[in-house]
Motif scaffolding. Structure first.
Motif, PDB file in Angstrom:
ATOM      1  N   ALA A 131       0.885  -1.205   0.062  1.00  0.00           N
ATOM      2  CA  ALA A 131       0.061  -0.073  -0.210  1.00  0.00           C
ATOM      3  C   ALA A 131       0.884   1.069  -0.056  1.00  0.00           C
ATOM      4  O   ALA A 131       0.491   2.337  -0.987  1.00  0.00           O
ATOM      5  CB  ALA A 131      -0.856  -0.046   1.261  1.00  0.00           C
ATOM      6  N   PRO A 132       1.830   1.273   1.079  1.00  0.00           N
ATOM      7  CA  PRO A 132       2.589   2.644   0.713  1.00  0.00           C
ATOM      8  C   PRO A 132       3.512   2.903  -0.513  1.00  0.00           C
ATOM      9  O   PRO A 132       3.576   3.927  -1.010  1.00  0.00           O
ATOM     10  CB  PRO A 132       3.887   2.383   1.807  1.00  0.00           C
ATOM     11  N   SER A 133       3.894   1.905  -1.345  1.00  0.00           N
ATOM     12  CA  SER A 133       4.258   1.940  -2.660  1.00  0.00           C
ATOM     13  C   SER A 133       3.202   2.485  -3.412  1.00  0.00           C
ATOM     14  O   SER A 133       3.447   3.413  -4.220  1.00  0.00           O
ATOM     15  CB  SER A 133       4.902   0.550  -3.055  1.00  0.00           C
ATOM     16  N   ALA A 134       2.194   1.802  -3.653  1.00  0.00           N
ATOM     17  CA  ALA A 134       1.164   2.354  -4.547  1.00  0.00           C
ATOM     18  C   ALA A 134       0.863   3.694  -3.975  1.00  0.00           C
ATOM     19  O   ALA A 134       0.487   4.724  -5.017  1.00  0.00           O
ATOM     20  CB  ALA A 134      -0.050   1.398  -4.328  1.00  0.00           C
ATOM     21  N   LEU A 135       0.645   4.064  -2.906  1.00  0.00           N
ATOM     22  CA  LEU A 135       0.233   5.444  -2.356  1.00  0.00           C
ATOM     23  C   LEU A 135       1.338   6.567  -2.909  1.00  0.00           C
ATOM     24  O   LEU A 135       0.917   7.738  -3.435  1.00  0.00           O
ATOM     25  CB  LEU A 135       0.092   5.702  -0.760  1.00  0.00           C
ATOM     26  N   ILE A 136       2.582   6.292  -2.795  1.00  0.00           N
ATOM     27  CA  ILE A 136       3.545   7.069  -3.426  1.00  0.00           C
ATOM     28  C   ILE A 136       3.585   7.400  -4.967  1.00  0.00           C
ATOM     29  O   ILE A 136       3.542   8.479  -5.232  1.00  0.00           O
ATOM     30  CB  ILE A 136       4.995   6.579  -3.072  1.00  0.00           C
ATOM     31  N   VAL A 137       3.247   6.419  -5.494  1.00  0.00           N
ATOM     32  CA  VAL A 137       3.573   6.383  -6.779  1.00  0.00           C
ATOM     33  C   VAL A 137       1.944   6.838  -7.547  1.00  0.00           C
ATOM     34  O   VAL A 137       2.081   7.891  -8.427  1.00  0.00           O
ATOM     35  CB  VAL A 137       3.749   5.002  -7.622  1.00  0.00           C
ATOM     36  N   ILE A 138       0.880   6.475  -7.145  1.00  0.00           N
ATOM     37  CA  ILE A 138      -0.358   7.050  -7.804  1.00  0.00           C
ATOM     38  C   ILE A 138      -0.598   8.283  -7.399  1.00  0.00           C
ATOM     39  O   ILE A 138      -0.942   9.058  -7.984  1.00  0.00           O
ATOM     40  CB  ILE A 138      -1.467   6.032  -7.516  1.00  0.00           C
ATOM     41  N   GLY A 139      -0.540   8.479  -5.798  1.00  0.00           N
ATOM     42  CA  GLY A 139      -0.649   9.921  -5.372  1.00  0.00           C
ATOM     43  C   GLY A 139       0.081  10.965  -5.783  1.00  0.00           C
ATOM     44  O   GLY A 139      -0.312  12.033  -6.091  1.00  0.00           O
ATOM     45  N   GLY A 140       1.560  10.515  -5.788  1.00  0.00           N
ATOM     46  CA  GLY A 140       2.397  11.422  -6.302  1.00  0.00           C
ATOM     47  C   GLY A 140       2.350  11.996  -7.767  1.00  0.00           C
ATOM     48  O   GLY A 140       2.230  13.158  -8.054  1.00  0.00           O
ATOM     49  N   THR A 141       2.016  10.780  -8.494  1.00  0.00           N
ATOM     50  CA  THR A 141       1.801  11.159  -9.951  1.00  0.00           C
ATOM     51  C   THR A 141       0.636  11.868 -10.436  1.00  0.00           C
ATOM     52  O   THR A 141       0.777  12.961 -10.975  1.00  0.00           O
ATOM     53  CB  THR A 141       1.773   9.788 -10.967  1.00  0.00           C
ATOM     54  N   VAL A 142      -0.474  11.890  -9.647  1.00  0.00           N
ATOM     55  CA  VAL A 142      -1.781  12.303 -10.005  1.00  0.00           C
ATOM     56  C   VAL A 142      -1.733  13.913  -9.608  1.00  0.00           C
ATOM     57  O   VAL A 142      -1.958  14.773 -10.222  1.00  0.00           O
ATOM     58  CB  VAL A 142      -2.848  11.724  -9.527  1.00  0.00           C
ATOM     59  N   SER A 143      -0.694  14.171  -8.410  1.00  0.00           N
ATOM     60  CA  SER A 143      -0.881  15.412  -7.620  1.00  0.00           C
ATOM     61  C   SER A 143       0.116  16.292  -8.507  1.00  0.00           C
ATOM     62  O   SER A 143      -0.364  17.325  -8.819  1.00  0.00           O
ATOM     63  CB  SER A 143      -0.247  15.249  -6.228  1.00  0.00           C
ATOM     64  N   VAL A 144       1.044  15.718  -9.223  1.00  0.00           N
ATOM     65  CA  VAL A 144       2.042  16.317  -9.971  1.00  0.00           C
ATOM     66  C   VAL A 144       1.252  16.934 -11.239  1.00  0.00           C
ATOM     67  O   VAL A 144       1.275  18.045 -11.883  1.00  0.00           O
ATOM     68  CB  VAL A 144       3.268  15.786 -10.354  1.00  0.00           C
ATOM     69  N   ILE A 145       0.385  15.935 -11.905  1.00  0.00           N
ATOM     70  CA  ILE A 145      -0.304  16.150 -13.309  1.00  0.00           C
ATOM     71  C   ILE A 145      -1.325  17.479 -12.855  1.00  0.00           C
ATOM     72  O   ILE A 145      -1.473  18.194 -13.855  1.00  0.00           O
ATOM     73  CB  ILE A 145      -1.222  15.062 -13.624  1.00  0.00           C
ATOM     74  N   PHE A 146      -1.825  17.602 -11.926  1.00  0.00           N
ATOM     75  CA  PHE A 146      -2.859  18.697 -11.422  1.00  0.00           C
ATOM     76  C   PHE A 146      -1.941  20.006 -11.338  1.00  0.00           C
ATOM     77  O   PHE A 146      -2.524  21.181 -11.484  1.00  0.00           O
ATOM     78  CB  PHE A 146      -3.585  18.452 -10.111  1.00  0.00           C
ATOM     79  N   ILE A 147      -0.515  19.979 -11.036  1.00  0.00           N
ATOM     80  CA  ILE A 147       0.360  21.162 -11.065  1.00  0.00           C
ATOM     81  C   ILE A 147       0.753  21.485 -12.457  1.00  0.00           C
ATOM     82  O   ILE A 147       0.724  22.709 -12.898  1.00  0.00           O
ATOM     83  CB  ILE A 147       1.429  20.620 -10.028  1.00  0.00           C
ATOM     84  N   MET A 148       0.859  20.396 -13.314  1.00  0.00           N
ATOM     85  CA  MET A 148       1.416  20.588 -14.588  1.00  0.00           C
ATOM     86  C   MET A 148       0.359  21.154 -15.563  1.00  0.00           C
ATOM     87  O   MET A 148       0.537  21.925 -16.390  1.00  0.00           O
ATOM     88  CB  MET A 148       2.014  19.320 -15.227  1.00  0.00           C
ATOM     89  N   PHE A 149      -0.958  20.770 -15.387  1.00  0.00           N
ATOM     90  CA  PHE A 149      -2.095  21.112 -16.195  1.00  0.00           C
ATOM     91  C   PHE A 149      -3.418  21.892 -15.397  1.00  0.00           C
ATOM     92  O   PHE A 149      -3.384  21.359 -14.239  1.00  0.00           O
ATOM     93  CB  PHE A 149      -2.496  19.958 -16.916  1.00  0.00           C
ATOM     94  N   PRO A 150      -4.032  22.543 -16.022  1.00  0.00           N
ATOM     95  CA  PRO A 150      -5.183  23.284 -15.388  1.00  0.00           C
ATOM     96  C   PRO A 150      -6.145  21.823 -15.160  1.00  0.00           C
ATOM     97  O   PRO A 150      -6.239  20.976 -15.851  1.00  0.00           O
ATOM     98  CB  PRO A 150      -5.877  23.924 -16.613  1.00  0.00           C
ATOM     99  N   MET A 151      -7.074  22.295 -13.969  1.00  0.00           N
ATOM    100  CA  MET A 151      -7.803  21.154 -13.711  1.00  0.00           C
ATOM    101  C   MET A 151      -8.832  20.600 -14.708  1.00  0.00           C
ATOM    102  O   MET A 151      -9.050  19.408 -14.981  1.00  0.00           O
ATOM    103  CB  MET A 151      -8.728  21.383 -12.488  1.00  0.00           C
TER     104      MET A 151
END
Length: 248
Positions: free
Chosen positions: A32-52
């Motif tokens: 679970a921690p591995s999935a949280l880091i990869v999925i959560g981090g990736t999705v969070s950065v995408i919202f920073i890179m592009f408009p919602m």
């Protein structure tokens, strides 16, 4: 539905699952921690890179990789030739009464039926192509970003796992979880990027190229009608846009 895309995704997941089952315990690859880091981090950065709005809309665009049907350029050729024959027998004004299925072709035909000059018609149709390409590139960019960020956060998770492991070297029972976090985050990031995000981005790019090629062919057909070219010559010209196997 695009059977190839769906089949490729299912087979890729299935082969990885079978390889894991043949090599060891499947539950050992769930962290679970591995999935949280990869999925959560990736999705969070995408919202920073592009408009919602772009991010949320891209997931709807992704359905085109599975359900969109490739356009049939031969249908466009036939429709343009039929319109050219109508304009030749009657007039450009008569095109206003024609039933046209393709919206882009209909826009061009209505422009020439209204007596719009050639340069302006071409500018309007080219602008439509350019903005269509920009909209497509936004959706592709989101998945290309996901494909780039997932392995990056996999490496971040690996570093976190190594740090946790180094802090508990004196406790052998704590080394295993730290090592699992370190390795599985890299695995999750690589799988998500190379099995899902990058292939979808590539398929969307292919879909976009098909649609833009059809629009460019349609624009050339509209301009040929406006110039009063022979319908047979228009057909020959437009068929040069499509593969020989699809021609009559």
């Amino acid at each position: 539905m695009d059977i190839g895309t769906l089949l490729g995704l299912i087979c890729g997941i299935l082969f990885v699952f079978i390889a894991i089952m043949l090599g060891g315990d499947f539950m050992g690859f769930i962290n679970a921690p591995s999935a949280l880091i990869v999925i959560g981090g990736t999705v969070s950065v995408i919202f920073i890179m592009f408009p919602m709005g772009v991010v949320l809309g891209s997931f709807k665009v992704a359905l085109k990789a599975f359900f969109s049907k490739s356009p049939d350029p031969k249908l466009v050729v036939d429709e343009v030739v039929a319109l050219a024959n109508l304009a030749r027998k009657e007039s450009l004004v008569s095109l206003e009464r024609a039933t046209i299925s393709d919206t882009y072709l209909k826009k061009g035909v209505l422009l020439i039926a209204d007596g719009t000059e050639e340069r302006l018609v071409r500018n309007i149709l080219e602008t439509e192509i350019n903005f269509t390409q920009q909209r497509h590139q936004q959706g592709q960019g989101v998945f290309k970003g996901l494909g780039a960020m997932a392995p990056a956060f996999g490496m971040i998770g690996t570093l976190i796992g190594l740090v946790n492991m180094l802090q508990v070297l004196d406790d052998p029972t704590a080394i295993g979880p730290g090592m699992a976090l370190a390795l599985l985050t890299t695995l999750y990031g690589a799988l998500m990027a190379n099995l899902v995000f990058i292939p979808i981005a590539k398929k969307l790019e292919e879909r976009s190229q098909e649609e833009l090629a059809k629009m460019e062919m349609t624009m050339e057909g509209v301009m040929s009608i406006l110039r009063g070219e022979n319908p047979r010559l228009i057909q020959e010209k437009l068929e040069s846009f499509i593969p020989p196997a699809m021609r009559k």
